[in-house]
Design an enzyme around this catalytic site. Structure first.
Site, PDB file in Angstrom:
ATOM      1  N   MET A   9       0.841  -1.201   0.000  1.00  0.00           N
ATOM      2  CA  MET A   9       0.000   0.000   0.000  1.00  0.00           C
ATOM      3  C   MET A   9       0.880   1.258   0.000  1.00  0.00           C
ATOM      4  O   MET A   9       0.395   2.358   0.267  1.00  0.00           O
ATOM      5  CB  MET A   9      -0.943   0.002   1.204  1.00  0.00           C
ATOM      6  CG  MET A   9      -1.904  -1.200   1.166  1.00  0.00           C
ATOM      7  SD  MET A   9      -3.446  -0.931   2.044  1.00  0.00           S
ATOM      8  CE  MET A   9      -2.857  -0.656   3.700  1.00  0.00           C
ATOM      9  N   TYR A  11       4.124   4.053   0.743  1.00  0.00           N
ATOM     10  CA  TYR A  11       4.819   4.756   1.829  1.00  0.00           C
ATOM     11  C   TYR A  11       5.945   3.841   2.332  1.00  0.00           C
ATOM     12  O   TYR A  11       6.012   3.460   3.501  1.00  0.00           O
ATOM     13  CB  TYR A  11       3.862   5.163   2.952  1.00  0.00           C
ATOM     14  CG  TYR A  11       4.324   6.424   3.645  1.00  0.00           C
ATOM     15  CD1 TYR A  11       4.393   7.627   2.949  1.00  0.00           C
ATOM     16  CD2 TYR A  11       4.721   6.423   4.972  1.00  0.00           C
ATOM     17  CE1 TYR A  11       4.831   8.784   3.564  1.00  0.00           C
ATOM     18  CE2 TYR A  11       5.168   7.572   5.603  1.00  0.00           C
ATOM     19  CZ  TYR A  11       5.218   8.751   4.883  1.00  0.00           C
ATOM     20  OH  TYR A  11       5.650   9.894   5.486  1.00  0.00           O
ATOM     21  N   GLY A  15      11.081  -2.352   5.597  1.00  0.00           N
ATOM     22  CA  GLY A  15      10.370  -3.631   5.532  1.00  0.00           C
ATOM     23  C   GLY A  15       9.943  -3.937   4.098  1.00  0.00           C
ATOM     24  O   GLY A  15      10.192  -5.028   3.569  1.00  0.00           O
ATOM     25  N   HIS A  16       9.292  -2.956   3.459  1.00  0.00           N
ATOM     26  CA  HIS A  16       8.893  -3.136   2.048  1.00  0.00           C
ATOM     27  C   HIS A  16      10.127  -3.422   1.186  1.00  0.00           C
ATOM     28  O   HIS A  16      10.113  -4.305   0.325  1.00  0.00           O
ATOM     29  CB  HIS A  16       8.257  -1.851   1.498  1.00  0.00           C
ATOM     30  CG  HIS A  16       6.958  -1.466   2.132  1.00  0.00           C
ATOM     31  ND1 HIS A  16       6.819  -0.318   2.870  1.00  0.00           N
ATOM     32  CD2 HIS A  16       5.744  -2.047   2.113  1.00  0.00           C
ATOM     33  CE1 HIS A  16       5.559  -0.211   3.278  1.00  0.00           C
ATOM     34  NE2 HIS A  16       4.889  -1.246   2.835  1.00  0.00           N
ATOM     35  N   LYS A 128       5.373  -9.632   9.305  1.00  0.00           N
ATOM     36  CA  LYS A 128       4.784  -8.623  10.193  1.00  0.00           C
ATOM     37  C   LYS A 128       3.271  -8.803  10.248  1.00  0.00           C
ATOM     38  O   LYS A 128       2.650  -8.671  11.297  1.00  0.00           O
ATOM     39  CB  LYS A 128       5.133  -7.238   9.648  1.00  0.00           C
ATOM     40  CG  LYS A 128       4.174  -6.157  10.032  1.00  0.00           C
ATOM     41  CD  LYS A 128       4.805  -5.189  10.946  1.00  0.00           C
ATOM     42  CE  LYS A 128       3.866  -4.139  11.461  1.00  0.00           C
ATOM     43  NZ  LYS A 128       2.769  -3.806  10.614  1.00  0.00           N
ATOM     44  N   ASP A 129       2.669  -9.101   9.093  1.00  0.00           N
ATOM     45  CA  ASP A 129       1.230  -9.324   9.011  1.00  0.00           C
ATOM     46  C   ASP A 129       1.004 -10.841   8.922  1.00  0.00           C
ATOM     47  O   ASP A 129       0.691 -11.369   7.872  1.00  0.00           O
ATOM     48  CB  ASP A 129       0.655  -8.598   7.786  1.00  0.00           C
ATOM     49  CG  ASP A 129       0.921  -7.108   7.836  1.00  0.00           C
ATOM     50  OD1 ASP A 129       0.120  -6.383   8.414  1.00  0.00           O
ATOM     51  OD2 ASP A 129       1.986  -6.665   7.331  1.00  0.00           O
ATOM     52  N   GLN A 132      -2.443 -12.115   7.928  1.00  0.00           N
ATOM     53  CA  GLN A 132      -2.625 -11.871   6.486  1.00  0.00           C
ATOM     54  C   GLN A 132      -1.883 -12.945   5.680  1.00  0.00           C
ATOM     55  O   GLN A 132      -2.417 -13.503   4.710  1.00  0.00           O
ATOM     56  CB  GLN A 132      -2.082 -10.488   6.160  1.00  0.00           C
ATOM     57  CG  GLN A 132      -1.924 -10.210   4.676  1.00  0.00           C
ATOM     58  CD  GLN A 132      -1.529  -8.778   4.417  1.00  0.00           C
ATOM     59  OE1 GLN A 132      -2.346  -7.874   4.563  1.00  0.00           O
ATOM     60  NE2 GLN A 132      -0.293  -8.537   4.045  1.00  0.00           N
ATOM     61  N   SER A 164       6.440   0.097  10.007  1.00  0.00           N
ATOM     62  CA  SER A 164       5.084   0.136   9.465  1.00  0.00           C
ATOM     63  C   SER A 164       4.840   1.528   8.901  1.00  0.00           C
ATOM     64  O   SER A 164       5.313   2.516   9.468  1.00  0.00           O
ATOM     65  CB  SER A 164       4.077  -0.130  10.593  1.00  0.00           C
ATOM     66  OG  SER A 164       2.781   0.245  10.193  1.00  0.00           O
ATOM     67  N   SER A 165       4.093   1.593   7.817  1.00  0.00           N
ATOM     68  CA  SER A 165       3.749   2.912   7.274  1.00  0.00           C
ATOM     69  C   SER A 165       2.969   3.712   8.314  1.00  0.00           C
ATOM     70  O   SER A 165       3.072   4.935   8.393  1.00  0.00           O
ATOM     71  CB  SER A 165       2.901   2.758   6.011  1.00  0.00           C
ATOM     72  OG  SER A 165       3.581   1.936   5.083  1.00  0.00           O
TER      73      SER A 165
HETATM   74  P1  AMP Z   1       1.639  -2.697   3.467  1.00  0.00           P
HETATM   75  O1  AMP Z   1       2.132  -1.675   2.503  1.00  0.00           O
HETATM   76  O2  AMP Z   1       1.652  -2.253   4.893  1.00  0.00           O
HETATM   77  O3  AMP Z   1       0.335  -3.323   3.038  1.00  0.00           O
HETATM   78  O4  AMP Z   1       2.700  -3.879   3.431  1.00  0.00           O
HETATM   79  C1  AMP Z   1       3.094  -4.469   2.224  1.00  0.00           C
HETATM   80  C2  AMP Z   1       3.889  -5.705   2.530  1.00  0.00           C
HETATM   81  O5  AMP Z   1       5.030  -5.351   3.307  1.00  0.00           O
HETATM   82  C3  AMP Z   1       3.103  -6.750   3.341  1.00  0.00           C
HETATM   83  O6  AMP Z   1       3.414  -8.046   2.870  1.00  0.00           O
HETATM   84  C4  AMP Z   1       3.621  -6.532   4.732  1.00  0.00           C
HETATM   85  O7  AMP Z   1       3.540  -7.680   5.560  1.00  0.00           O
HETATM   86  C5  AMP Z   1       5.071  -6.172   4.450  1.00  0.00           C
HETATM   87  N1  AMP Z   1       5.642  -5.452   5.582  1.00  0.00           N
HETATM   88  C6  AMP Z   1       5.134  -4.363   6.202  1.00  0.00           C
HETATM   89  N2  AMP Z   1       5.916  -4.001   7.235  1.00  0.00           N
HETATM   90  C7  AMP Z   1       6.944  -4.891   7.274  1.00  0.00           C
HETATM   91  C8  AMP Z   1       8.090  -5.059   8.116  1.00  0.00           C
HETATM   92  N3  AMP Z   1       8.340  -4.251   9.138  1.00  0.00           N
HETATM   93  N4  AMP Z   1       8.931  -6.076   7.844  1.00  0.00           N
HETATM   94  C9  AMP Z   1       8.688  -6.924   6.806  1.00  0.00           C
HETATM   95  N5  AMP Z   1       7.638  -6.813   5.980  1.00  0.00           N
HETATM   96  C10 AMP Z   1       6.772  -5.812   6.206  1.00  0.00           C
END
Ligand code: AMP
Length: 265
Positions: A9, A11, A15-16, A128-129, A132, A164-165
């Site tokens: 999503m 930002y 992690g991303h 992290k999720d 999910q 986290s974003s």
């Molecule tokens: P999001 O943009 O928050 O939907 O996350 C996109 C992907 O990045 C998802 O697969 C999340 O699990 C992963 N993600 C988010 N935060 C982290 C993190 N701190 N470490 C590893 N993967 C992450």
């Protein structure tokens, strides 16, 4: 040709980028999707204020070796008349599913659309999720999807806070309190290492720590579950994780930790 999709999503944070780097090294083409999926937000959630910086994300994706950055509009994913919903009810009921009704239906639906559009060999998600990831693994298996689902470890800030974003919502004071989320999980893991194998006692220890360091109404859940089924565990066995959610200020933060291995995840 091996292709990999990293759904996001936006930002972007480290992690991303770790998912993208892994995908880059394990596939010949890297696709990244950036889509703030309206269907996974509840009516009173942060869809309208979700952080976004398209220019920065575009630059970071390019620097990380992304071949295609897919940034659809909601009508591209859900054209008029779209009505199919993908639901994985058994795995979606507890934990975040209990406080965010409909959230995992939105996630499973958008991920199945993205997988069908990109038809990647691999799709990479963060641990992290965890819930999910469990929902997506189950969905991919149940629908006999040809894509291999890969889970990658949590990337953390130096103090332990999972990136986290939504951390962007935290004030400096909130951010320093948010590191208790991680510390509570470490405490749970230490109890397991010291020989405790009763899941309820681990949950109690983490809850006690949170009650001492956060306020009660900030704690959403603390639960020891099996990482695949997401069902509550009674005894600590391989695959047991502690999963937690707290609300600090405007941010709902989730985190989890494997209880039975040496590595921090
Ligand atoms: P999001 O943009 O928050 O939907 O996350 C996109 C992907 O990045 C998802 O697969 C999340 O699990 C992963 N993600 C988010 N935060 C982290 C993190 N701190 N470490 C590893 N993967 C992450």
């Amino acid at each position: 040709m091996r292709t990999a999709l990293v759904p996001t999503m936006g930002y972007f944070h480290a992690g991303h980028l770790s998912l993208m780097q892994w995908a880059r090294e394990n596939a010949e083409k890297l696709y990244v999707s950036l889509f703030i999926n309206p269907k996974q937000f509840g009516p009173s959630e942060d869809l309208d204020s979700y952080p976004s910086d398209i220019d920065r994300d575009t630059r970071l994706a390019r620097e990380t070796g992304c071949d295609v950055l897919f940034m659809p509009e909601p009508q591209d994913i859900y054209p008029e008349g779209h009505s199919t919903v993908v639901d994985v009810p058994e795995l979606s009921r507890h934990l975040c599913g209990a406080s965010r009704p409909g959230h995992f239906k939105g996630v499973a639906t958008v991920v199945s659309v993205l997988l069908n559009l990109a038809l990647p060999s691999l799709a990479v998600f963060g641990e992290k999720d965890r819930q999910q990831l469990a929902v997506i693994r189950r969905m991919a298996a149940d629908l006999h999807l040809p894509t291999e689902i890969v889970g990658r470890p949590i990337v953390r800030e130096p103090g332990g806070l999972a990136m986290s974003s939504r951390n962007a919502y935290l004030s400096p004071e909130e951010r320093s309190r948010a590191s208790h989320v991680y510390r509570g999980l470490v405490l749970g893991r230490e109890k397991v290492r010291a020989g405790e194998d009763d899941a309820a006692r681990i949950e109690e220890a983490i809850l006690k720590y949170y009650r001492e360091n956060l306020s009660r109404d900030e704690i959403d859940y603390v639960s020891v579950v099996d990482e695949k089924t997401m069902q509550p565990a009674e005894k600590i066995k391989p695959g047991a994780i502690a999963a937690v959610a707290v609300r600090i200020g405007k941010a709902r933060l989730i985190d989890n930790m494997t209880l039975t291995e040496g590595a921090v995840s």
